[in-house]
Design an enzyme around this catalytic site. Structure first.
Site, PDB file in Angstrom:
ATOM      1  N   LEU A 126     -54.489  72.348 -31.069  1.00  0.00           N
ATOM      2  CA  LEU A 126     -55.897  72.480 -31.468  1.00  0.00           C
ATOM      3  C   LEU A 126     -56.659  71.180 -31.200  1.00  0.00           C
ATOM      4  O   LEU A 126     -57.690  71.188 -30.521  1.00  0.00           O
ATOM      5  CB  LEU A 126     -55.970  72.835 -32.972  1.00  0.00           C
ATOM      6  CG  LEU A 126     -57.360  72.881 -33.603  1.00  0.00           C
ATOM      7  CD1 LEU A 126     -58.174  74.054 -33.049  1.00  0.00           C
ATOM      8  CD2 LEU A 126     -57.280  73.000 -35.136  1.00  0.00           C
ATOM      9  N   SER A 127     -56.123  70.064 -31.698  1.00  0.00           N
ATOM     10  CA  SER A 127     -56.851  68.787 -31.627  1.00  0.00           C
ATOM     11  C   SER A 127     -56.988  68.290 -30.198  1.00  0.00           C
ATOM     12  O   SER A 127     -56.139  68.558 -29.339  1.00  0.00           O
ATOM     13  CB  SER A 127     -56.126  67.714 -32.444  1.00  0.00           C
ATOM     14  OG  SER A 127     -56.172  68.035 -33.801  1.00  0.00           O
ATOM     15  N   GLU A 128     -58.058  67.547 -29.990  1.00  0.00           N
ATOM     16  CA  GLU A 128     -58.305  66.941 -28.681  1.00  0.00           C
ATOM     17  C   GLU A 128     -58.624  65.468 -28.898  1.00  0.00           C
ATOM     18  O   GLU A 128     -58.895  65.049 -30.032  1.00  0.00           O
ATOM     19  CB  GLU A 128     -59.486  67.648 -28.003  1.00  0.00           C
ATOM     20  CG  GLU A 128     -59.190  69.112 -27.766  1.00  0.00           C
ATOM     21  CD  GLU A 128     -60.214  69.802 -26.873  1.00  0.00           C
ATOM     22  OE1 GLU A 128     -61.202  69.162 -26.476  1.00  0.00           O
ATOM     23  OE2 GLU A 128     -59.991  70.995 -26.595  1.00  0.00           O
ATOM     24  N   ILE A 338     -40.435  48.286 -56.249  1.00  0.00           N
ATOM     25  CA  ILE A 338     -39.262  48.240 -57.133  1.00  0.00           C
ATOM     26  C   ILE A 338     -38.078  47.590 -56.415  1.00  0.00           C
ATOM     27  O   ILE A 338     -37.282  46.874 -57.026  1.00  0.00           O
ATOM     28  CB  ILE A 338     -38.927  49.663 -57.639  1.00  0.00           C
ATOM     29  CG1 ILE A 338     -40.015  50.103 -58.638  1.00  0.00           C
ATOM     30  CG2 ILE A 338     -37.529  49.732 -58.273  1.00  0.00           C
ATOM     31  CD1 ILE A 338     -39.952  51.556 -59.053  1.00  0.00           C
ATOM     32  N   GLU A 364     -53.194  67.843 -40.106  1.00  0.00           N
ATOM     33  CA  GLU A 364     -53.586  69.151 -40.651  1.00  0.00           C
ATOM     34  C   GLU A 364     -54.758  69.035 -41.622  1.00  0.00           C
ATOM     35  O   GLU A 364     -54.853  69.749 -42.617  1.00  0.00           O
ATOM     36  CB  GLU A 364     -52.370  69.884 -41.234  1.00  0.00           C
ATOM     37  CG  GLU A 364     -51.317  70.100 -40.141  1.00  0.00           C
ATOM     38  CD  GLU A 364     -50.217  71.054 -40.479  1.00  0.00           C
ATOM     39  OE1 GLU A 364     -50.459  72.019 -41.216  1.00  0.00           O
ATOM     40  OE2 GLU A 364     -49.091  70.840 -39.978  1.00  0.00           O
TER      41      GLU A 364
HETATM   42  N1  COS Z   1     -60.477  80.260 -42.903  1.00  0.00           N
HETATM   43  C1  COS Z   1     -61.179  81.017 -42.028  1.00  0.00           C
HETATM   44  N2  COS Z   1     -62.439  80.710 -41.649  1.00  0.00           N
HETATM   45  C2  COS Z   1     -63.000  79.611 -42.196  1.00  0.00           C
HETATM   46  C3  COS Z   1     -62.321  78.793 -43.104  1.00  0.00           C
HETATM   47  C4  COS Z   1     -61.006  79.159 -43.450  1.00  0.00           C
HETATM   48  N3  COS Z   1     -60.303  78.424 -44.311  1.00  0.00           N
HETATM   49  N4  COS Z   1     -63.118  77.766 -43.460  1.00  0.00           N
HETATM   50  C5  COS Z   1     -64.266  77.949 -42.795  1.00  0.00           C
HETATM   51  N5  COS Z   1     -64.185  79.064 -42.043  1.00  0.00           N
HETATM   52  C6  COS Z   1     -65.226  79.600 -41.164  1.00  0.00           C
HETATM   53  C7  COS Z   1     -66.488  79.881 -41.969  1.00  0.00           C
HETATM   54  O1  COS Z   1     -66.438  81.182 -42.515  1.00  0.00           O
HETATM   55  C8  COS Z   1     -67.554  79.743 -40.918  1.00  0.00           C
HETATM   56  O2  COS Z   1     -67.602  80.912 -40.136  1.00  0.00           O
HETATM   57  P1  COS Z   1     -69.039  81.666 -39.828  1.00  0.00           P
HETATM   58  O3  COS Z   1     -69.860  80.663 -39.089  1.00  0.00           O
HETATM   59  O4  COS Z   1     -68.628  82.839 -39.018  1.00  0.00           O
HETATM   60  O5  COS Z   1     -69.593  82.008 -41.151  1.00  0.00           O
HETATM   61  C9  COS Z   1     -67.020  78.640 -40.027  1.00  0.00           C
HETATM   62  O6  COS Z   1     -65.605  78.586 -40.244  1.00  0.00           O
HETATM   63  C10 COS Z   1     -67.617  77.280 -40.303  1.00  0.00           C
HETATM   64  O7  COS Z   1     -67.488  77.065 -41.690  1.00  0.00           O
HETATM   65  P2  COS Z   1     -68.203  75.869 -42.451  1.00  0.00           P
HETATM   66  O8  COS Z   1     -69.625  75.816 -42.011  1.00  0.00           O
HETATM   67  O9  COS Z   1     -67.879  75.924 -43.893  1.00  0.00           O
HETATM   68  O10 COS Z   1     -67.387  74.715 -41.845  1.00  0.00           O
HETATM   69  P3  COS Z   1     -67.844  73.271 -41.395  1.00  0.00           P
HETATM   70  O11 COS Z   1     -68.087  73.314 -39.947  1.00  0.00           O
HETATM   71  O12 COS Z   1     -68.815  72.672 -42.332  1.00  0.00           O
HETATM   72  O13 COS Z   1     -66.470  72.514 -41.730  1.00  0.00           O
HETATM   73  C11 COS Z   1     -64.133  72.362 -41.856  1.00  0.00           C
HETATM   74  C12 COS Z   1     -65.322  73.027 -41.250  1.00  0.00           C
HETATM   75  C13 COS Z   1     -64.364  70.949 -42.314  1.00  0.00           C
HETATM   76  C14 COS Z   1     -63.645  73.172 -43.040  1.00  0.00           C
HETATM   77  C15 COS Z   1     -63.150  72.418 -40.769  1.00  0.00           C
HETATM   78  O14 COS Z   1     -63.753  71.866 -39.652  1.00  0.00           O
HETATM   79  C16 COS Z   1     -61.845  71.763 -41.017  1.00  0.00           C
HETATM   80  O15 COS Z   1     -61.033  72.200 -41.827  1.00  0.00           O
HETATM   81  N6  COS Z   1     -61.601  70.708 -40.239  1.00  0.00           N
HETATM   82  C17 COS Z   1     -60.344  70.055 -40.203  1.00  0.00           C
HETATM   83  C18 COS Z   1     -59.565  70.617 -39.092  1.00  0.00           C
HETATM   84  C19 COS Z   1     -58.229  70.074 -39.128  1.00  0.00           C
HETATM   85  O16 COS Z   1     -57.466  70.334 -40.039  1.00  0.00           O
HETATM   86  N7  COS Z   1     -57.897  69.325 -38.068  1.00  0.00           N
HETATM   87  C20 COS Z   1     -56.607  68.843 -37.895  1.00  0.00           C
HETATM   88  C21 COS Z   1     -56.079  69.511 -36.682  1.00  0.00           C
HETATM   89  S1  COS Z   1     -54.455  70.088 -36.774  1.00  0.00           S
HETATM   90  S2  COS Z   1     -53.352  68.498 -36.883  1.00  0.00           S
END
Ligand code: COS
Length: 383
Positions: A126-128, A338, A364
């Site tokens: 996923l990440s870039e 410790i 994650e």
């Molecule tokens: N499951 C499914 N869909 C989700 C969700 C979840 N847990 N959380 C958010 N969504 C969906 C929302 O429903 C929304 O969809 P719609 O536009 O269709 O309504 C969309 O995602 C965007 O949601 P939101 O506006 O709340 O998200 P943001 O863009 O503000 O923030 C976060 C998104 C921060 C929650 C997200 O980007 C995130 O978790 N980022 C971290 C990613 C990560 O873990 N990266 C590490 C990579 S793997 S090592």
């Protein structure tokens, strides 16, 4: 031990994981860390034990257990080796789980048996380089050509990237739709055009590989699509909700290992004529370590149980990951304290636990992202 009464089967899995961890992982974990070597032999055995597809139903070649059983087993593995734990967690949570949740019957039958047995290993791409916390800004693209997609771009920080046979890949099929234009694919990592780039030299989890992956005109069949076109962002976030429970369990395991080492050391090491465990200043540290670990485990188990009950566990898994990872960092820091100077050397395992703990606050979803998720869900709940 806890408000959750484990079934006989869960206790058996816990014992199996603990015995394997103590007898086969613990004696070699420091060596794998020092050499930065992927623990292939251990992963093969985890496959034989059924630990690589714990939550995959038996009809698809998995062990057919629930998420609680999974985190119980994962904690035991993480106590000996955090690298092995994340390899196991990625395969279970980030690869098998989305195929199970979003895959077609055909995809489940063709991918899950090999992934569950360890015949094939999975990665989650996923990440870039410039899209980690904000995956919607990814640049990797998948362009439809007839019955195929042509993938171009690069992915980074991919755990298992260099060893994986199967990848869950996220790419933009329509950049103009932003997060609604991202799609998920199940790809064969041997596909021409998939190239493994640099392996990261990391602070910790050195026995697990972290790779860059390049896609150059990589052609995959349209049957590789996981879910529908445009479902990718939702699939990624829903998958990470589950992955975070795995990282939380890994962090609990790391913290427990550090506490156990520190407690044993404190009973042997003497200062001012008595074991240092007799000093209250040290006892207070042990008390806080044990309490934070217990609270972390409860949050982790609670989010696992909520996943098993198909309740909304978005907030709980973020809380479990946040609290457990910060606990792991705090507890491993105290464990070194410790041990005094000895803890700062490679002669004692606590320095490895300390280095391994740090990543749990980052991958994650960083601690800051977990706080975003928890705040968002809490503000939604309270009217
Ligand atoms: N499951 C499914 N869909 C989700 C969700 C979840 N847990 N959380 C958010 N969504 C969906 C929302 O429903 C929304 O969809 P719609 O536009 O269709 O309504 C969309 O995602 C965007 O949601 P939101 O506006 O709340 O998200 P943001 O863009 O503000 O923030 C976060 C998104 C921060 C929650 C997200 O980007 C995130 O978790 N980022 C971290 C990613 C990560 O873990 N990266 C590490 C990579 S793997 S090592």
């Amino acid at each position: 031990m806890s408000i959750v009464k484990l079934t006989e089967e869960q206790e058996l899995i816990q014992k199996t994981a603990r015995d394997f961890s103590v007898n086969e992982i613990k004696p070699v974990a420091a060596m794998y860390d020092r050499e930065g070597r992927f623990p292939r032999e251990i992963i093969d055995k985890l496959g034989e034990l059924g630990f690589l597809g714990i939550m995959v139903p038996e009809e698809y070649g998995g062990s057919g257990f629930d998420c609680l059983t999974y985190v119980i087993a994962l904690e035991e593995i993480a106590v000996s080796c955090a690298s092995t734990a994340i390899i196991m967690s990625v395969n279970n949570s980030l690869v098998c789980d989305p195929i199970l949740a979003f895959g077609s019957e055909k995809q489940k039958r063709s991918h899950l048996p090999d992934l569950s047995s360890g015949r094939r290993l999975g990665c989650f791409a996923l990440s870039e380089p410039e899209a980690g916390s904000d995956p919607a800004s990814m640049r990797t693209s998948a362009v439809k050509r007839g019955k195929s997609y042509i993938i171009n771009g690069s992915k980074s920080w991919i755990t298992n990237g260099a060893e994986a046979d199967t990848g869950i890949l996220f790419a933009a099929t329509n950049h103009s739709k932003k997060h609604h234009g991202i799609s998920a694919f199940i790809i064969d990592m041997d596909t021409p055009g998939v190239k493994i780039g640099k392996l990261e030299h990391k602070l910790g989890i050195k026995a697990s590989s972290t790779a860059q992956i390049y896609f150059e005109d990589c052609k995959v069949p349209d049957t590789a699509l996981l879910g529908e076109e445009g479902d990718g962002f939702k699939i990624a976030l829903a998958t990470l909700d589950g992955g975070r429970i795995g990282v939380a369990a890994q962090a609990v395991g790391i913290a427990r290992a550090a506490l156990e080492e520190a407690a044993r050391y404190s009973k042997e090491r003497k200062a001012f004529g008595k074991p240092i465990s007799n000093f209250q200043g040290l006892q207070f540290m042990i008390a806080d370590m044990a309490t934070r670990i217990e609270a972390s485990r409860l949050l982790t188990w609670q989010s696992a149980v909520m996943k098993d009950r198909k309740e909304n566990y978005v907030k709980k898994s973020a809380m479990a990951k946040l609290f457990s990872s910060e606990t792991a960092m705090w507890v491993t820091t105290k464990a070194i304290q410790i041990h005094g100077g000895y803890g700062y050397t490679v002669d004692y395992p606590v320095e490895r636990f300390f280095r391994d703990a740090k990543i749990t606050e980052i991958y994650e979803g960083t601690s800051e992202i977990q706080r975003n998720v928890i705040a968002r869900e809490t503000l939604k709940e309270i009217q």
